[in-house]
Design an enzyme around this catalytic site. Structure first.
Site, short mmCIF file in Angstrom:
data_model
loop_
_atom_site.label_atom_id
_atom_site.label_comp_id
_atom_site.label_asym_id
_atom_site.label_seq_id
_atom_site.Cartn_x
_atom_site.Cartn_y
_atom_site.Cartn_z
N GLY A 14 16.72 -50.34 -88.78
CA GLY A 14 16.47 -50.40 -90.22
C GLY A 14 17.40 -49.57 -91.08
O GLY A 14 17.01 -49.15 -92.16
N ASN A 16 19.92 -50.61 -92.81
CA ASN A 16 20.11 -51.32 -94.08
C ASN A 16 18.87 -51.18 -94.97
O ASN A 16 19.00 -51.02 -96.19
CB ASN A 16 20.42 -52.79 -93.83
CG ASN A 16 21.89 -53.03 -93.58
OD1 ASN A 16 22.71 -52.91 -94.48
ND2 ASN A 16 22.23 -53.35 -92.34
N ARG A 67 6.87 -71.14 -83.92
CA ARG A 67 7.40 -70.43 -85.09
C ARG A 67 6.49 -70.59 -86.31
O ARG A 67 6.29 -69.65 -87.08
CB ARG A 67 8.80 -70.94 -85.44
CG ARG A 67 9.85 -70.55 -84.43
CD ARG A 67 11.26 -70.92 -84.91
NE ARG A 67 12.22 -70.82 -83.84
CZ ARG A 67 12.79 -69.69 -83.43
NH1 ARG A 67 12.51 -68.55 -84.03
NH2 ARG A 67 13.65 -69.68 -82.45
N MET A 92 15.61 -60.32 -86.83
CA MET A 92 16.28 -61.13 -85.81
C MET A 92 15.45 -62.32 -85.32
O MET A 92 15.60 -62.76 -84.18
CB MET A 92 16.69 -60.23 -84.63
CG MET A 92 17.59 -59.06 -85.02
SD MET A 92 19.09 -59.52 -85.95
CE MET A 92 20.14 -60.02 -84.59
N ASN A 109 19.69 -62.25 -97.30
CA ASN A 109 19.95 -61.82 -95.93
C ASN A 109 21.31 -61.14 -95.89
O ASN A 109 22.21 -61.50 -96.65
CB ASN A 109 19.97 -63.03 -94.99
CG ASN A 109 20.26 -62.65 -93.55
OD1 ASN A 109 19.72 -61.66 -93.03
ND2 ASN A 109 21.12 -63.40 -92.89
N HIS A 111 24.43 -60.47 -93.24
CA HIS A 111 24.96 -60.96 -91.96
C HIS A 111 26.29 -60.27 -91.68
O HIS A 111 27.13 -60.17 -92.58
CB HIS A 111 25.15 -62.48 -92.03
CG HIS A 111 25.61 -63.07 -90.73
ND1 HIS A 111 24.78 -63.18 -89.64
CD2 HIS A 111 26.83 -63.52 -90.34
CE1 HIS A 111 25.46 -63.69 -88.63
NE2 HIS A 111 26.70 -63.91 -89.03
N THR A 143 18.72 -70.05 -97.16
CA THR A 143 18.32 -71.45 -97.22
C THR A 143 17.91 -71.85 -95.80
O THR A 143 18.12 -71.07 -94.86
CB THR A 143 19.49 -72.32 -97.73
OG1 THR A 143 20.58 -72.18 -96.83
CG2 THR A 143 19.91 -71.93 -99.13
N ASP A 147 22.13 -68.60 -91.52
CA ASP A 147 23.31 -67.87 -92.02
C ASP A 147 24.13 -68.74 -92.97
O ASP A 147 25.37 -68.76 -92.92
CB ASP A 147 24.17 -67.35 -90.85
CG ASP A 147 23.39 -66.38 -89.97
OD1 ASP A 147 22.48 -65.71 -90.49
OD2 ASP A 147 23.68 -66.31 -88.77
N GLN A 175 29.98 -50.51 -94.59
CA GLN A 175 30.11 -51.39 -95.75
C GLN A 175 28.80 -52.12 -96.07
O GLN A 175 28.49 -52.36 -97.24
CB GLN A 175 31.23 -52.42 -95.52
CG GLN A 175 32.60 -51.80 -95.43
CD GLN A 175 32.97 -51.01 -96.68
OE1 GLN A 175 32.83 -51.51 -97.80
NE2 GLN A 175 33.40 -49.78 -96.49
C1 GAR Z 1 23.04 -55.18 -89.20
O1 GAR Z 1 24.36 -55.05 -88.77
C2 GAR Z 1 22.82 -56.57 -89.77
O2 GAR Z 1 23.90 -57.08 -90.49
C3 GAR Z 1 22.58 -57.36 -88.53
O3 GAR Z 1 21.78 -56.53 -87.72
C4 GAR Z 1 22.08 -55.17 -88.00
C5 GAR Z 1 20.79 -54.45 -88.31
O4 GAR Z 1 20.99 -53.07 -88.43
N1 GAR Z 1 21.92 -58.61 -88.82
C6 GAR Z 1 22.09 -59.71 -88.11
O5 GAR Z 1 22.81 -59.77 -87.14
C7 GAR Z 1 21.31 -60.89 -88.62
N2 GAR Z 1 21.60 -62.07 -87.85
P1 GAR Z 1 19.90 -52.17 -89.16
O6 GAR Z 1 18.56 -52.47 -88.51
O7 GAR Z 1 20.35 -50.76 -88.85
O8 GAR Z 1 19.92 -52.49 -90.62
#
Ligand code: GAR
Length: 198
Positions: A14, A16, A67, A92, A109, A111, A143, A147, A175
């Site tokens: 987490g 982000n 799902r 994920m 989202n 990516h 959408t 991705d 970044q």
């Molecule tokens: C991040 O790098 C994010 O961009 C990626 O998972 C990581 C999560 O890190 N997301 C994906 O790959 C989505 N398909 P975090 O839990 O430290 O934010």
């Protein structure tokens, strides 16, 4: 001013989510209302709870690949929290069109690639294998296609000689922590002009 309420969905550490939460203070037009995970043990939930944010978890595993049934539970805490905006931040699980359509135009989202390149997994290794000189991350509107969706911001990093997937991922993650808050601030203010960093 009434703030937009933001629910953040995480599956892992987490980082982000933490950067988004940290950004939502002062004159920011939004505030976090919920951090939600498909894994009750996700590190992100502990960090959110420590920050005083409401948390919830819906384990996807008992649904055994159904799902729609999983999402029927996942949506409940989001609706209860009254979220205006949903931010996927390292969430994920693939979401169905039925779920996504409930948050059309208000789900984001992040990516770890310069979309439309490298949808799906292992983005850093794929960029290295392709010999790319630049890589990065993208925030986009969600959408039903994985991705995909309108791009709201991108940040670029250089690919260095002798890079490894881990080293590149770490450079991109720095970044991500700048890009996602910048996009959310703009988006919550009703501005979808793409943010460009790097
Ligand atoms: C991040 O790098 C994010 O961009 C990626 O998972 C990581 C999560 O890190 N997301 C994906 O790959 C989505 N398909 P975090 O839990 O430290 O934010």
């Amino acid at each position: 001013m009434s703030h937009k309420k933001v629910a953040i969905l995480v599956s892992g550490g987490g980082s982000n989510m933490v950067s988004l939460v940290a950004s939502m203070t002062g004159d920011h037009p939004a505030r976090p209302c919920l951090v939600l995970s498909n894994d009750a043990e996700a590190g992100g939930l502990k960090k959110a709870a420590a920050a005083g944010i409401a948390i919830a978890a819906v384990d996807h595993r008992p649904f055994d690949g159904d799902r729609a049934a999983f999402e029927a539970e996942l949506v409940k805490p989001i609706l209860e929290a009254g979220a205006d905006i949903v931010c996927l931040a390292g969430f994920m699980r693939v979401l169905t069109a039925g779920f996504v359509s409930q948050f059309e135009g208000r789900m984001l989202n992040i990516h770890p690639s310069l979309l439309p390149k490298y949808k799906g997994l292992h983005t850093h290794a794929r960029a290295l294998e392709a010999g790319d000189v630049a890589h990065g991350c993208t925030v986009h509107e969600v959408t039903p296609r994985l991705d995909d969706g309108p791009i709201l911001g991108q940040a670029r990093v250089p690919v260095l000689e002798n890079d490894t997937p881990d080293a590149l991922a770490a450079r991109v993650l720095v970044q991500e922590h700048l890009l996602y808050p910048a996009v959310l601030r703009r988006f919550a203010a009703g501005d979808k002009t793409p943010v460009q960093l790097g």
